[in-house]
Design a protein around this motif. Sequence first.
Motif, PDB file in Angstrom:
ATOM      1  N   ILE A   1       0.818  -1.225   0.000  1.00 32.61           N
ATOM      2  CA  ILE A   1       0.000   0.000   0.000  1.00 32.61           C
ATOM      3  C   ILE A   1       0.850   1.273   0.000  1.00 32.61           C
ATOM      4  CG2 ILE A   1      -2.059  -1.062   1.028  1.00 32.61           C
ATOM      5  CD1 ILE A   1      -1.184   0.525   3.637  1.00 32.61           C
ATOM      6  N   GLY A   2       2.159   1.127   0.142  1.00 26.38           N
ATOM      7  CA  GLY A   2       3.062   2.279   0.023  1.00 26.38           C
ATOM      8  C   GLY A   2       3.278   2.663  -1.435  1.00 26.38           C
ATOM      9  N   LYS A   3       2.835   1.799  -2.353  1.00 24.29           N
ATOM     10  CA  LYS A   3       2.935   2.103  -3.783  1.00 24.29           C
ATOM     11  C   LYS A   3       1.531   2.439  -4.259  1.00 24.29           C
ATOM     12  CE  LYS A   3       6.946  -0.483  -5.309  1.00 24.29           C
ATOM     13  NZ  LYS A   3       7.409  -1.766  -4.819  1.00 24.29           N
ATOM     14  N   GLU A   4       1.358   3.658  -4.769  1.00 21.42           N
ATOM     15  CA  GLU A   4       0.013   4.142  -5.091  1.00 21.42           C
ATOM     16  C   GLU A   4      -0.750   3.199  -6.028  1.00 21.42           C
ATOM     17  OE1 GLU A   4      -0.546   8.241  -6.809  1.00 21.42           O
ATOM     18  OE2 GLU A   4      -0.856   8.528  -4.660  1.00 21.42           O
ATOM     19  N   GLU A   5      -0.047   2.692  -7.050  1.00 19.22           N
ATOM     20  CA  GLU A   5      -0.772   1.865  -8.029  1.00 19.22           C
ATOM     21  C   GLU A   5      -1.249   0.555  -7.386  1.00 19.22           C
ATOM     22  OE1 GLU A   5       2.379   2.630  -8.084  1.00 19.22           O
ATOM     23  OE2 GLU A   5       3.635   0.951  -8.714  1.00 19.22           O
ATOM     24  N   GLU A   6      -0.474   0.033  -6.429  1.00 20.30           N
ATOM     25  CA  GLU A   6      -0.893  -1.220  -5.780  1.00 20.30           C
ATOM     26  C   GLU A   6      -2.031  -0.966  -4.788  1.00 20.30           C
ATOM     27  OE1 GLU A   6       2.022  -4.055  -4.504  1.00 20.30           O
ATOM     28  OE2 GLU A   6       3.440  -3.377  -6.038  1.00 20.30           O
ATOM     29  N   TYR A   7      -1.978   0.208  -4.152  1.00 25.72           N
ATOM     30  CA  TYR A   7      -3.057   0.600  -3.229  1.00 25.72           C
ATOM     31  C   TYR A   7      -4.384   0.666  -4.001  1.00 25.72           C
ATOM     32  CZ  TYR A   7      -5.735   3.762  -0.174  1.00 25.72           C
ATOM     33  OH  TYR A   7      -6.712   4.342   0.592  1.00 25.72           O
ATOM     34  N   ILE A   8      -4.332   1.274  -5.169  1.00 25.89           N
ATOM     35  CA  ILE A   8      -5.554   1.392  -5.976  1.00 25.89           C
ATOM     36  C   ILE A   8      -6.015   0.003  -6.454  1.00 25.89           C
ATOM     37  CG2 ILE A   8      -6.461   2.326  -8.172  1.00 25.89           C
ATOM     38  CD1 ILE A   8      -4.528   4.757  -7.617  1.00 25.89           C
ATOM     39  N   LYS A   9      -5.053  -0.815  -6.892  1.00 30.20           N
ATOM     40  CA  LYS A   9      -5.414  -2.177  -7.357  1.00 30.20           C
ATOM     41  C   LYS A   9      -6.040  -2.992  -6.231  1.00 30.20           C
ATOM     42  CE  LYS A   9      -2.208  -3.006 -11.108  1.00 30.20           C
ATOM     43  NZ  LYS A   9      -0.823  -3.379 -11.356  1.00 30.20           N
ATOM     44  N   LEU A  10      -5.536  -2.807  -5.011  1.00 28.49           N
ATOM     45  CA  LEU A  10      -6.077  -3.545  -3.858  1.00 28.49           C
ATOM     46  C   LEU A  10      -7.536  -3.150  -3.634  1.00 28.49           C
ATOM     47  CD1 LEU A  10      -5.848  -5.295  -1.299  1.00 28.49           C
ATOM     48  CD2 LEU A  10      -4.879  -3.328  -0.116  1.00 28.49           C
ATOM     49  N   ILE A  11      -7.787  -1.856  -3.655  1.00 26.94           N
ATOM     50  CA  ILE A  11      -9.175  -1.388  -3.449  1.00 26.94           C
ATOM     51  C   ILE A  11     -10.073  -1.957  -4.536  1.00 26.94           C
ATOM     52  CG2 ILE A  11     -10.677   0.654  -3.454  1.00 26.94           C
ATOM     53  CD1 ILE A  11      -8.326   2.180  -2.147  1.00 26.94           C
ATOM     54  N   GLN A  12      -9.582  -1.945  -5.774  1.00 27.68           N
ATOM     55  CA  GLN A  12     -10.405  -2.476  -6.866  1.00 27.68           C
ATOM     56  C   GLN A  12     -10.662  -3.968  -6.671  1.00 27.68           C
ATOM     57  OE1 GLN A  12      -7.889  -1.185 -10.066  1.00 27.68           O
ATOM     58  NE2 GLN A  12      -9.139   0.615 -10.490  1.00 27.68           N
ATOM     59  N   ALA A  13      -9.628  -4.702  -6.243  1.00 26.81           N
ATOM     60  CA  ALA A  13      -9.774  -6.149  -6.077  1.00 26.81           C
ATOM     61  C   ALA A  13     -10.793  -6.460  -4.980  1.00 26.81           C
ATOM     62  CB  ALA A  13      -8.415  -6.773  -5.760  1.00 26.81           C
ATOM     63  N   ILE A  14     -10.748  -5.716  -3.860  1.00 26.80           N
ATOM     64  CA  ILE A  14     -11.695  -5.984  -2.759  1.00 26.80           C
ATOM     65  C   ILE A  14     -13.091  -5.539  -3.178  1.00 26.80           C
ATOM     66  CG2 ILE A  14     -12.306  -5.389  -0.367  1.00 26.80           C
ATOM     67  CD1 ILE A  14      -9.345  -5.294   0.253  1.00 26.80           C
ATOM     68  N   TYR A  15     -13.158  -4.427  -3.877  1.00 27.62           N
ATOM     69  CA  TYR A  15     -14.457  -3.884  -4.306  1.00 27.62           C
ATOM     70  C   TYR A  15     -15.182  -4.882  -5.211  1.00 27.62           C
ATOM     71  CZ  TYR A  15     -17.892  -0.483  -5.877  1.00 27.62           C
ATOM     72  OH  TYR A  15     -19.059   0.164  -6.131  1.00 27.62           O
ATOM     73  N   ARG A  16     -14.400  -5.579  -6.038  1.00 30.39           N
ATOM     74  CA  ARG A  16     -15.015  -6.533  -6.986  1.00 30.39           C
ATOM     75  C   ARG A  16     -15.573  -7.765  -6.284  1.00 30.39           C
ATOM     76  NH1 ARG A  16     -10.902  -5.024 -10.824  1.00 30.39           N
ATOM     77  NH2 ARG A  16      -9.530  -6.620 -10.010  1.00 30.39           N
ATOM     78  N   THR A  17     -15.047  -8.072  -5.071  1.00 33.71           N
ATOM     79  CA  THR A  17     -15.489  -9.334  -4.429  1.00 33.71           C
ATOM     80  C   THR A  17     -16.766  -9.143  -3.608  1.00 33.71           C
ATOM     81  OG1 THR A  17     -14.052  -8.880  -2.542  1.00 33.71           O
ATOM     82  CG2 THR A  17     -13.194 -10.331  -4.252  1.00 33.71           C
TER      83      THR A  17
END
Length: 265
Positions: A249-265
Amino acid sequence: MIKKAVIPAAGYGTRSLPITKVIPKEMFPICGKPAIHYVVEEAVASGIEEILIIISRTKNLIMDYFDHSLELEAFLERVNKTHLLKKTEVPNVSIQYVRQSHAKGLGDAISLAKSFTGEDPFAVLLPDDIFLGTPALSELIEVYNKSRANVIAVKEVAEQHLKDYGVIKGKQTSEGIYEISDLVEKPASNPPSNLAVTGRYIFTKNIYEKLNKLNPGKGGEIQLTDAIKDILTEERCLARISSGERFDIGKEEEYIKLIQAIYRT
Ligand code: G1P
């Protein structure tokens, strides 16, 4: 049995400035919950019963979050919104705190857990790293229970990113498991493998003796990686490739991808 875990959350979060001037990285919101909530959930799902969070002066929000909000609970009851009480719940586990007074590095932060873990082997979870899928810590505990060795979670990482991690040198002993012979913290060149350390560890109590003898290493900090290198002269240390997906989560692009991945589930 691994029942105790340490979560170091005392760093300045410099990679995520300016927001980390006021909001600890561990409190970054991920679909309504702070990042550290997911890390505590992973620990609990792996069988951990007691957690020590290492905080610093600016991290009181973390303590507030895991505390009961009696006022809020009473308010929700008064206004007939008791269905929202569930949303105020936090994982059911004992959490204690200790403060690191000087930011002397990850190794120094871990050394503050000595009296909490005592004689027991224990887990460490770095809250920058969030895993989805099988809890990475539970996979390490499985390896520990069979081997009684120190265990570290690793992931294969593309060559150009290895300079951001501790990187292991090791020999594969079975599917996804390596016997570590060396580690390098953030190698500027010639990384010893493509297997990066990804923020989940199990240590025996002997790690403290190694931490206490260390001089500042990379970046002038007491480095956990240096203590692991030292323990290798006396004890085994295994690496386990995590099967879950990992996000920093210290890398902005991974933080955003994480939110998208959880949001999709
Ligand atoms: C720390 C460790 C490093 C590890 C990384 C994983 O580095 O020192 O070995 O690979 O966490 O996230 P940091 O990211 O805190 O600089």
